[in-house]
Design an enzyme around this catalytic site. Structure first.
Site, short mmCIF file in Angstrom:
data_model
loop_
_atom_site.label_atom_id
_atom_site.label_comp_id
_atom_site.label_asym_id
_atom_site.label_seq_id
_atom_site.Cartn_x
_atom_site.Cartn_y
_atom_site.Cartn_z
N HIS A 45 6.46 4.24 0.41
CA HIS A 45 6.21 2.84 0.10
C HIS A 45 7.34 1.93 0.60
O HIS A 45 7.09 0.84 1.10
CB HIS A 45 6.03 2.66 -1.40
CG HIS A 45 5.83 1.24 -1.80
ND1 HIS A 45 4.68 0.54 -1.50
CD2 HIS A 45 6.63 0.38 -2.45
CE1 HIS A 45 4.79 -0.70 -1.94
NE2 HIS A 45 5.96 -0.82 -2.53
N HIS A 91 0.09 -0.31 -0.93
CA HIS A 91 0.47 0.01 -2.31
C HIS A 91 -0.27 1.27 -2.71
O HIS A 91 -0.97 1.31 -3.71
CB HIS A 91 0.15 -1.17 -3.24
CG HIS A 91 1.39 -1.80 -3.77
ND1 HIS A 91 1.63 -1.96 -5.10
CD2 HIS A 91 2.48 -2.28 -3.14
CE1 HIS A 91 2.80 -2.53 -5.28
NE2 HIS A 91 3.33 -2.74 -4.08
#
Length: 188
Positions: A45, A91
């Site tokens: 991420h 995400h």
């Protein structure tokens, strides 16, 4: 005090070579706090480990590029003293762990990045990919992600104008949640 080992580092999502690199950088084994920081900053991420090599192939310079990579969002001159501001973010794992909040905070983050460039967000888009419909987690993940994307964007008045949804068993272990916001700003 827990002694950090390669096994503990791997349990925190790092690879063997990454743990070795951390030890080289610190000239010792990391403590648990340091391991947590490296684990967070070197995850997919934050660091885009698996996609960085592909992202570097994208054209980021040109006479219409006002702001390329490195700031909160990209800015492109579209003429007539206007510029378009855009941000795309994944995400994935946060949405796999907590679907609504993971997806909502993804949308919130990209809206923030467009705001910080002085633009007014005008549209959201998304591309979401889930595991097999037969997988017991897929229905809950789909419901939560869609509600999270819509809940955050819609509550501040930015419509989601386009999207893509697909299902494949390769996403059973971790979904793909890409969100994008477009904004409009006057060129200064």
């Amino acid at each position: 005090m827990i002694e950090v080992t390669e096994k503990i580092a791997i349990e925190h999502g790092l690879k063997k070579d990454e743990y070795k690199k951390i030890c080289e950088l610190l000239k010792r084994n990391p403590n648990m706090t340091e391991l947590g920081i490296f684990s967070a900053m070197w995850n997919e991420h934050c660091s885009y480990k698996s996609s960085k090599k592909h992202l570097k192939k994208l054209n980021t310079k040109g006479k219409r590029v006002i702001q390329g990579p490195g700031e909160n969002a990209g800015v492109i001159d579209i003429g007539d003293e206007d510029a378009i501001v855009f941000k795309i973010e994944s995400h994935n794992h946060p949405s796999f762990i907590e679907p609504y909040q993971g997806a909502a905070t993804g949308v919130g983050g990209i809206l923030r990045d467009v705001f910080t460039m002085g633009a007014r967000p005008i549209a959201n888009l998304n591309s979401i990919h889930f595991g097999s419909p037969a997988n017991k987690k897929t229905k809950n993940l789909l419901r939560g992600v869609v509600q999270g994307i819509g809940g955050y964007g819609n509550c501040i008045g930015v419509p989601t104008i386009a999207g893509q949804t697909s299902f494949d068993e390769s996403y059973n272990g971790n979904i793909l949640v890409n969100a994008m916001t477009l904004g409009l700003v006057k060129k200064r």
